[in-house]
Design a protein around this motif. Structure first.
Motif, PDB file in Angstrom:
ATOM      1  N   LEU A 162      27.723 -80.190 -54.177  1.00 16.18           N
ATOM      2  CA  LEU A 162      26.775 -79.189 -53.734  1.00 16.18           C
ATOM      3  C   LEU A 162      27.627 -78.057 -53.178  1.00 16.18           C
ATOM      4  N   VAL A 163      27.654 -76.934 -53.890  1.00 16.21           N
ATOM      5  CA  VAL A 163      28.589 -75.850 -53.581  1.00 16.21           C
ATOM      6  C   VAL A 163      27.828 -74.649 -53.050  1.00 16.21           C
TER       7      VAL A 163
ATOM      8  N   GLU B  12      26.679 -81.332 -65.891  1.00 18.70           N
ATOM      9  CA  GLU B  12      25.559 -80.400 -65.817  1.00 18.70           C
ATOM     10  C   GLU B  12      25.595 -79.658 -64.491  1.00 18.70           C
ATOM     11  N   HIS B  13      25.019 -78.461 -64.482  1.00 14.69           N
ATOM     12  CA  HIS B  13      24.912 -77.719 -63.232  1.00 14.69           C
ATOM     13  C   HIS B  13      23.599 -76.959 -63.173  1.00 14.69           C
ATOM     14  N   MET B  14      23.228 -76.616 -61.935  1.00 19.51           N
ATOM     15  CA  MET B  14      21.983 -75.904 -61.707  1.00 19.51           C
ATOM     16  C   MET B  14      22.098 -75.122 -60.408  1.00 19.51           C
TER      17      MET B  14
ATOM     18  N   PHE C  39      24.775 -74.149 -55.581  1.00 25.09           N
ATOM     19  CA  PHE C  39      24.777 -74.780 -56.898  1.00 25.09           C
ATOM     20  C   PHE C  39      25.003 -76.278 -56.771  1.00 25.09           C
ATOM     21  N   LEU C  40      24.414 -77.001 -57.717  1.00 27.65           N
ATOM     22  CA  LEU C  40      24.649 -78.433 -57.846  1.00 27.65           C
ATOM     23  C   LEU C  40      25.430 -78.650 -59.135  1.00 27.65           C
ATOM     24  N   PHE C  41      26.580 -79.293 -59.040  1.00 25.02           N
ATOM     25  CA  PHE C  41      27.413 -79.617 -60.194  1.00 25.02           C
ATOM     26  C   PHE C  41      27.518 -81.136 -60.275  1.00 25.02           C
ATOM     27  N   ALA C  42      27.225 -81.675 -61.458  1.00 26.40           N
ATOM     28  CA  ALA C  42      27.179 -83.126 -61.609  1.00 26.40           C
ATOM     29  C   ALA C  42      28.027 -83.580 -62.784  1.00 26.40           C
ATOM     30  N   PRO C  43      28.734 -84.698 -62.636  1.00 28.52           N
ATOM     31  CA  PRO C  43      29.478 -85.266 -63.757  1.00 28.52           C
ATOM     32  C   PRO C  43      28.505 -85.834 -64.789  1.00 28.52           C
TER      33      PRO C  43
END
Length: 94
Positions: free
Chosen positions: A40-41, A68-70, A77-81
């Motif tokens: 969570l950036v 994926e990111h959103m 932003f949320l960045f996920a593996p």
């Protein structure tokens, strides 16, 4: 309520909250995502040019590992593996 059991230890995954100030901070955060944790950036407080460059860096790194990111808020932003599925819920479903 004495019959409640803690859920501790059910998931080995973590969500790291990151406020990067440099590309070195971003690199360290990306390594956490490579270890199968979500990021969570928050870039909202950075100068716009640096925030855009870091957003591109995070998004490109996420894409490179098929993650994926959103954007979930202004500059957040949320960045996920790839082990996570990120989906947006329409407001009427909440």
């Amino acid at each position: 309520m004495d019959n409640l059991l803690p859920f501790g230890g059910l998931s080995p995954h973590k969500i790291w909250v990151c406020h990067p100030k440099s590309f070195e901070d971003a690199k360290d955060a990306i390594n956490m995502m490579r270890a199968d944790d979500m990021l969570l950036v928050n870039l909202a407080t950075l100068e716009s040019n640096l925030a855009q460059r870091l957003t591109d860096y995070f998004a490109g790194s996420t894409f490179a590992i098929s993650g994926e990111h959103m954007e979930i808020g202004k500059g957040v932003f949320l960045f996920a593996p790839p082990s996570f599925s990120v989906r947006k819920i329409v407001a009427s479903a909440c």
